[in-house]
Design a protein around this motif. Structure first.
Motif, PDB file in Angstrom:
ATOM      1  N   ALA A   1       0.763  -1.078   0.009  1.00 49.55           N
ATOM      2  CA  ALA A   1      -0.001   0.075   0.062  1.00 49.55           C
ATOM      3  C   ALA A   1       0.712   1.192  -0.056  1.00 49.55           C
ATOM      4  N   ALA A   2       1.994   1.318   0.689  1.00 46.32           N
ATOM      5  CA  ALA A   2       2.877   2.583   0.798  1.00 46.32           C
ATOM      6  C   ALA A   2       3.371   2.639  -0.492  1.00 46.32           C
ATOM      7  N   ILE A   3       3.888   1.758  -1.337  1.00 43.21           N
ATOM      8  CA  ILE A   3       4.494   1.888  -2.666  1.00 43.21           C
ATOM      9  C   ILE A   3       3.426   2.470  -3.598  1.00 43.21           C
ATOM     10  N   GLY A   4       2.292   1.915  -3.342  1.00 46.68           N
ATOM     11  CA  GLY A   4       0.879   2.471  -4.008  1.00 46.68           C
ATOM     12  C   GLY A   4       0.913   4.030  -4.160  1.00 46.68           C
ATOM     13  N   CYS A   5       1.026   4.309  -2.726  1.00 49.78           N
ATOM     14  CA  CYS A   5       0.879   5.741  -2.300  1.00 49.78           C
ATOM     15  C   CYS A   5       1.680   6.831  -2.976  1.00 49.78           C
ATOM     16  N   ILE A   6       2.941   6.250  -2.884  1.00 47.45           N
ATOM     17  CA  ILE A   6       4.237   7.062  -3.455  1.00 47.45           C
ATOM     18  C   ILE A   6       3.943   7.096  -5.131  1.00 47.45           C
ATOM     19  N   THR A   7       3.815   5.814  -5.564  1.00 42.02           N
ATOM     20  CA  THR A   7       3.233   5.785  -7.221  1.00 42.02           C
ATOM     21  C   THR A   7       2.365   6.613  -7.533  1.00 42.02           C
ATOM     22  N   GLY A   8       1.177   6.649  -6.788  1.00 42.37           N
ATOM     23  CA  GLY A   8      -0.162   7.256  -7.349  1.00 42.37           C
ATOM     24  C   GLY A   8       0.212   8.750  -7.059  1.00 42.37           C
ATOM     25  N   PHE A   9       0.929   9.182  -6.234  1.00 43.36           N
ATOM     26  CA  PHE A   9       1.233  10.735  -5.896  1.00 43.36           C
ATOM     27  C   PHE A   9       1.857  11.197  -6.909  1.00 43.36           C
ATOM     28  N   LEU A  10       3.000  10.582  -7.524  1.00 42.36           N
ATOM     29  CA  LEU A  10       3.880  11.019  -8.631  1.00 42.36           C
ATOM     30  C   LEU A  10       3.224  11.102  -9.911  1.00 42.36           C
ATOM     31  N   ILE A  11       2.203  10.317 -10.099  1.00 45.98           N
ATOM     32  CA  ILE A  11       1.488  10.156 -11.217  1.00 45.98           C
ATOM     33  C   ILE A  11       0.458  11.227 -11.276  1.00 45.98           C
ATOM     34  N   ALA A  12      -0.671  11.226 -10.155  1.00 47.14           N
ATOM     35  CA  ALA A  12      -1.650  11.878 -10.288  1.00 47.14           C
ATOM     36  C   ALA A  12      -1.499  13.371  -9.863  1.00 47.14           C
ATOM     37  N   LYS A  13      -0.681  13.465  -8.806  1.00 49.19           N
ATOM     38  CA  LYS A  13      -0.672  14.903  -8.334  1.00 49.19           C
ATOM     39  C   LYS A  13       0.573  15.575  -9.109  1.00 49.19           C
ATOM     40  N   ILE A  14       1.424  14.772  -9.398  1.00 50.51           N
ATOM     41  CA  ILE A  14       2.773  15.748 -10.127  1.00 50.51           C
ATOM     42  C   ILE A  14       2.663  15.619 -11.510  1.00 50.51           C
TER      43      ILE A  14
END
Length: 474
Positions: A186-199
């Motif tokens: 889940a932590a890995i998904g949070c990092i991945t999702g932030f880079l793609i969706a937010k950045i």
């Protein structure tokens, strides 16, 4: 001046006629005609995968006498479970038109942490070394912060739970280690999702970079040429290699088939009672009957002793079956019965239109990567249990390719907006049958890779052609 008379309100019968599409009961012939029309318009769903699966089963059963043996049927169910579970998570990412190339190595990281926690009796500080240990916990805390910024609260909770488990130093416990693996995913998904969706970085670039990065993390944790064994843990070993008892197997059969029948027939009766469009009752009854008979037959076969030795009894449905069923039912419910699921399809169909309709597209895009990596962690648990160890190649090689292939072969579109969780299960079954059947025929690894690649290419071609036909019909 004469008073202008107002038009009389429409009669109730007229209102019902105007909305006849909502109150029409279709006959069996009409329903079949509509289904054939959808097929002609390009909406073929998982039909090619199902037909291919039937053809492969017939082919291998003719070519090999062992294919339909009880041992092989049980082995077939467990053989593709790991990649099927990872594929279930990838379906969510594909539905919004994105890709996650790091899902395989993310599962490898989760498996490596699980194995190290078990081997080191919960002392990850000794196993990782102080520098890596504090960096690892720093990443978990960072993931929690990023998830909080996106208001993905399950991601926050799981990331912080992972920090608690690693810092407290619980002694080796298979249940704690499995929870820790999911927290890491889940932590890995949070990092991945932030880079793609937010950045706003392209998912292909981000996940390709993370694929390489997580591969390095696995190598750092295990060491080049190293292996972390977990087969000595009875619970971890039984996840993929154990079986339910005979009574447990039949209870699962009753719950699964009975639950499906109750939900399907109950929903059908409710729609008819409310005067809504419903499938013809004979078709609904036929689907329920086919699934029930299939469940009973498979359960009856698997509860027979399949041990080659008279001194050992091996029977029962493998544990991986209820694991996959739970993920299938939960995933299907989320996509088809919740607002969140409808929003996923909306974003996959047209992200800009979804944003204008008030959907938080950024949060939703990030959340699907949390789901994907969490499912990858569950897949790592199953796969690590199957092989009994975790090595530096965990999650690499063909793990990701087969997981993505399973989702696409099952009918999930690479273009977004079309697919179901069941597609991953069907596609996983196709790949498992291909690998198992060619192995029984003693075909070399080269042939297995070629055939698997051709199957995936055929599925992608069918997807592209059906999409083009659907656009042409509009």
């Amino acid at each position: 001046m004469s008073k202008v008379s107002e038009p009389a309100p429409p009669a109730a019968d007229t209102v019902i006629t105007d909305f006849g599409i909502d109150t029409t009961t279709r006959s069996t012939r009409e329903a079949l005609g509509e289904y054939l029309a959808r097929l002609r318009s390009g909406e073929i769903g998982s039909l090619p995968a199902l037909l291919g699966l039937v053809a492969l089963v017939i082919l291998f059963s003719v070519q090999s006498d062992v294919f339909f043996s009880l041992n092989n049927i049980a082995n077939l169910l467990a053989q593709g479970a790991g990649q099927t579970i990872i594929a279930i998570g990838i379906v969510y990412v594909l539905l919004i038109g994105e890709i996650d190339l790091s899902a395989g190595t993310a599962s490898g990281v989760a498996g490596a942490v699980l194995a190290m926690h078990y081997v080191k009796d919960g002392n990850l500080l000794t196993g990782m070394g102080s520098t890596v240990f504090f960096l690892f916990n720093g990443l978990l805390i960072l993931a929690a912060v990023l998830a909080a910024l996106l208001r993905i609260w399950p991601g926050v909770a799981l990331s912080l739970l992972g920090v608690v488990i690693t810092l407290v130093g619980f002694t080796a416990n298979p249940w704690v280690e499995m929870v820790l693996a999911v927290c890491v995913g889940a932590a890995i998904g949070c990092i991945t999702g932030f880079l793609i969706a937010k950045i706003g970085m392209p998912s292909f670039v981000v996940t390709l970079a993370l694929f390489l990065a997580w591969q390095g993390v696995i190598l750092q944790l295990i060491g080049e040429g190293g292996v972390l064994g977990i087969s000595s843990s009875h619970v971890l070993d039984q996840v993929a290699n154990g079986n339910l008892s005979t009574i447990g197997s039949w209870v699962l059969c009753v719950v699964a088939a009975g639950g499906y029948a109750a939900i399907t027939l109950g929903g059908h009766a409710l729609r008819r009672r409310r005067g809504l469009v419903a499938q013809p009752t004979p078709l609904v009854l036929a689907k329920v009957l086919v699934l029930t008979v299939l469940a009973v037959v498979v359960t009856a076969l698997l509860t027979v002793n399949r041990s080659p030795s008279k001194l050992i009894v091996i029977s029962g449905v493998p544990y991986v079956v209820p694991i996959v069923l739970v993920l299938l039912v939960a995933g299907t419910f989320v996509l088809e019965r919740t607002r969140y699921g409808r929003h996923i399809y909306a974003v996959g169909g047209n992200a800009e239109a979804a944003r204008r309709a008030g959907i938080n597209v950024t949060q939703l895009r990030a959340s699907v990567f949390v789901i994907c990596s969490s499912c990858a962690a569950v897949g790592a648990i199953v796969y690590s249990s199957k092989v009994g160890s975790v090595d530096p190649q965990a999650g690499g090689l063909n793990t990701l390719l087969f997981a993505v292939g399973a989702a696409v072969i099952g009918g999930t579109s690479l273009f977004g907006g079309k697919g179901r969780v069941a597609d991953a299960v069907i596609g996983g079954a196709v790949l498992a049958v291909v690998s198992n059947g060619l192995g029984l025929l003693r075909q070399p690894a080269a042939v297995v890779s070629i055939v698997t690649g051709l199957v995936l290419l055929l599925a992608a071609t069918v997807d592209a052609l059906s999409r083009r036909r659907a656009v042409a019909q509009r």
